[in-house]
Design a protein around this motif. Structure first.
Motif, PDB file in Angstrom:
ATOM      1  N   THR A  81      25.120 -11.303  -4.648  1.00 22.95           N
ATOM      2  CA  THR A  81      26.328 -10.989  -5.418  1.00 22.95           C
ATOM      3  C   THR A  81      25.982 -10.402  -6.776  1.00 22.95           C
ATOM      4  N   LEU A  82      24.935 -10.930  -7.394  1.00 26.52           N
ATOM      5  CA  LEU A  82      24.541 -10.482  -8.734  1.00 26.52           C
ATOM      6  C   LEU A  82      23.584  -9.297  -8.715  1.00 26.52           C
ATOM      7  N   GLY A  83      23.179  -8.874  -7.530  1.00 22.96           N
ATOM      8  CA  GLY A  83      22.239  -7.747  -7.427  1.00 22.96           C
ATOM      9  C   GLY A  83      20.846  -8.090  -7.904  1.00 22.96           C
ATOM     10  N   LEU A  84      20.444  -9.344  -7.714  1.00 22.92           N
ATOM     11  CA  LEU A  84      19.111  -9.795  -8.127  1.00 22.92           C
ATOM     12  C   LEU A  84      18.181  -9.814  -6.922  1.00 22.92           C
ATOM     13  N   ARG A  85      16.935  -9.475  -7.150  1.00 21.44           N
ATOM     14  CA  ARG A  85      15.932  -9.595  -6.081  1.00 21.44           C
ATOM     15  C   ARG A  85      15.439 -11.030  -6.030  1.00 21.44           C
ATOM     16  N   GLY A  86      14.870 -11.388  -4.926  1.00 13.38           N
ATOM     17  CA  GLY A  86      14.267 -12.693  -4.894  1.00 13.38           C
ATOM     18  C   GLY A  86      14.374 -13.321  -3.591  1.00 13.38           C
TER      19      GLY A  86
ATOM     20  N   GLY B 269      16.035 -13.945 -17.444  1.00 11.28           N
ATOM     21  CA  GLY B 269      16.899 -13.959 -18.628  1.00 11.28           C
ATOM     22  C   GLY B 269      18.201 -13.207 -18.461  1.00 11.28           C
ATOM     23  N   ARG B 270      18.483 -12.744 -17.257  1.00 14.90           N
ATOM     24  CA  ARG B 270      19.703 -11.955 -17.033  1.00 14.90           C
ATOM     25  C   ARG B 270      20.923 -12.802 -16.693  1.00 14.90           C
TER      26      ARG B 270
ATOM     27  N   ALA C  89      22.162 -15.074 -24.545  1.00 17.09           N
ATOM     28  CA  ALA C  89      22.524 -13.656 -24.628  1.00 17.09           C
ATOM     29  C   ALA C  89      22.452 -12.955 -23.273  1.00 17.09           C
ATOM     30  N   ALA C  90      22.324 -13.708 -22.201  1.00 16.90           N
ATOM     31  CA  ALA C  90      22.226 -13.114 -20.859  1.00 16.90           C
ATOM     32  C   ALA C  90      23.462 -12.255 -20.581  1.00 16.90           C
ATOM     33  N   PRO C  91      23.256 -11.115 -19.943  1.00 18.26           N
ATOM     34  CA  PRO C  91      24.395 -10.242 -19.652  1.00 18.26           C
ATOM     35  C   PRO C  91      25.364 -10.806 -18.608  1.00 18.26           C
ATOM     36  N   VAL C  92      24.908 -11.777 -17.817  1.00 17.90           N
ATOM     37  CA  VAL C  92      25.767 -12.373 -16.790  1.00 17.90           C
ATOM     38  C   VAL C  92      25.882 -13.871 -17.051  1.00 17.90           C
ATOM     39  N   ARG C  93      27.119 -14.336 -17.049  1.00 16.96           N
ATOM     40  CA  ARG C  93      27.360 -15.771 -17.189  1.00 16.96           C
ATOM     41  C   ARG C  93      28.038 -16.289 -15.938  1.00 16.96           C
TER      42      ARG C  93
END
Length: 169
Positions: A164-169, A52-53, A20-24
């Motif tokens: 690109t996905l706007g994720l931190r890390g 989980g995103r 159910a992740a919002p990004v595939r």
């Protein structure tokens, strides 16, 4: 291949991560491709650290004119059923050993059903559907990624993908 058979194949049947992740992230890959092998741990880490995103969807794109065992490896992965991701990892770990005997041994190692011969041929429509969807999307090589339906033009590098996905890390 007949269109009605292709229509019955779920192109998103191999999901790693939260379904159910919002990004595939959809990857078209080949088990004999060294670039796909290098991308595999990067994509796993992207999913594993996304909270989980992000989910990864694998689609087969065997470059059978270049890689002699790509198609049989794709069929074996399909035939491994619920053990698909385990087989995925074994195929990349042993990319230089993908004969029928090798594939049968990997299946036995993970407790998968038979993955070569007639047992594998039953999964030909699924591999063909993946490949056909890749051709329709303009895939020419592997790995090719799509994020949110758009082709990802960058290298498969964790930092770039996170940005690109706007994720931190």
């Amino acid at each position: 291949m007949r269109a009605d058979r292709a229509a019955t194949v779920d192109l998103d049947r191999h999901v790693y991560g939260n379904p159910a992740a919002p990004v595939r992230v959809v990857e078209y890959g080949d088990f004999e491709c060294p670039y796909c092998r290098a991308a595999a741990p990067v994509l796993r880490e992207l999913v594993d650290t996304s909270g989980g995103r992000v989910a990864l969807v694998w689609r087969h794109f065997p470059l059978f004119t270049v890689h002699a065992f790509a198609l049989t490896a794709a069929l074996a992965a399909e035939a491994s059923g619920e053990r698909f991701w385990q087989m995925h990892d074994l195929l990349f770990a042993h990319q230089d050993r993908l004969t029928d005997a090798d594939l049968a041994g990997y299946a036995a190692q993970i407790g998968a059903p038979p993955v070569v011969g007639a047992a594998a041929q039953a999964f030909k429509p699924a591999v063909e559907a993946d490949y056909g969807s890749g051709v329709a999307a303009g895939v020419r090589g592997t790995p090719t990624l799509f994020i949110g339906g758009e082709r990802y033009p960058g290298a498969v590098k964790l930092r770039d993908l996170r940005e690109t996905l706007g994720l931190r890390g």
